[in-house]
Design a protein around this motif. Structure first.
Motif, PDB file in Angstrom:
ATOM      1  N   ASP A 188       0.849  -1.192   0.000  1.00  0.00           N
ATOM      2  CA  ASP A 188       0.000   0.000   0.000  1.00  0.00           C
ATOM      3  C   ASP A 188       0.890   1.250   0.000  1.00  0.00           C
ATOM      4  O   ASP A 188       1.705   1.422   0.912  1.00  0.00           O
ATOM      5  CB  ASP A 188      -0.888  -0.027   1.242  1.00  0.00           C
ATOM      6  CG  ASP A 188      -1.727   1.218   1.391  1.00  0.00           C
ATOM      7  OD1 ASP A 188      -2.290   1.687   0.385  1.00  0.00           O
ATOM      8  OD2 ASP A 188      -1.798   1.740   2.525  1.00  0.00           O
ATOM      9  N   ASP A 199       0.348   4.349   0.765  1.00  0.00           N
ATOM     10  CA  ASP A 199       0.239   5.175   1.978  1.00  0.00           C
ATOM     11  C   ASP A 199       0.981   4.531   3.140  1.00  0.00           C
ATOM     12  O   ASP A 199       1.681   5.206   3.894  1.00  0.00           O
ATOM     13  CB  ASP A 199      -1.228   5.396   2.357  1.00  0.00           C
ATOM     14  CG  ASP A 199      -1.917   6.399   1.456  1.00  0.00           C
ATOM     15  OD1 ASP A 199      -1.222   7.279   0.900  1.00  0.00           O
ATOM     16  OD2 ASP A 199      -3.149   6.309   1.313  1.00  0.00           O
ATOM     17  N   HIS A 200       0.845   3.229   3.280  1.00  0.00           N
ATOM     18  CA  HIS A 200       1.564   2.509   4.336  1.00  0.00           C
ATOM     19  C   HIS A 200       3.072   2.614   4.106  1.00  0.00           C
ATOM     20  O   HIS A 200       3.832   2.870   5.049  1.00  0.00           O
ATOM     21  CB  HIS A 200       1.117   1.044   4.372  1.00  0.00           C
ATOM     22  CG  HIS A 200       1.828   0.237   5.404  1.00  0.00           C
ATOM     23  ND1 HIS A 200       1.554   0.344   6.747  1.00  0.00           N
ATOM     24  CD2 HIS A 200       2.827  -0.669   5.295  1.00  0.00           C
ATOM     25  CE1 HIS A 200       2.338  -0.471   7.420  1.00  0.00           C
ATOM     26  NE2 HIS A 200       3.125  -1.104   6.571  1.00  0.00           N
TER      27      HIS A 200
END
Length: 137
Positions: free
Chosen positions: A65, A67-68
């Motif tokens: 991900d 964002d992660h």
């Protein structure tokens, strides 16, 4: 934003502590520094390059991900900058050697450059986290 700080983290310590003549003479090119002090400075240079490189890799990874990955990269890249404040808190440490206390390379508008640059990097990383959180909401 994180990528800019990561790139600066990856290259900054090498440039400032070993290559830039005005500041390298205070660090790796300081003939008065014992070999063990230079070893720890070199350790910091290598550590910063590795942490910045890992942060850049996470940011550019097609896996996971995004964002992660950005949050993890932010945490990793912040380590050497947070470490500046931690190191300054140890008894017997100094932000610069006495012989270079008058060097204009050590302060910007009266603020010690190590803590100023660490503060700026941490502020940019914090802003990235805040903007990323706002964007997801």
């Amino acid at each position: 934003m994180v990528g800019v700080v990561a790139a600066g983290t990856a290259a900054g310590a090498l440039v400032v502590d070993a290559l830039l003549p005005e500041t390298a003479r205070q660090h790796m090119r300081n003939p008065r520094w014992p070999a063990h002090a230079k070893f720890h400075n070199a350790q910091y240079i290598v550590m910063s390059a590795l942490l910045g490189g890992v942060g850049l890799r996470l940011l550019s990874s097609p896996h996971g991900d995004p964002d992660h990955n950005r949050v993890i990269a932010t945490a990793i890249v912040s380590v050497p900058h947070v470490g500046m404040f931690g190191a300054a808190a140890f008894p017997g440490t100094a932000l610069s050697d006495d012989e270079f206390s008058d060097s204009p390379a050590n302060t910007v508008m009266g603020v010690e450059v190590n803590l100023l640059s660490a503060s700026i990097c941490l502020a940019v990383l914090g802003a990235s986290l805040a903007l990323g959180r706002r964007r997801r909401s």
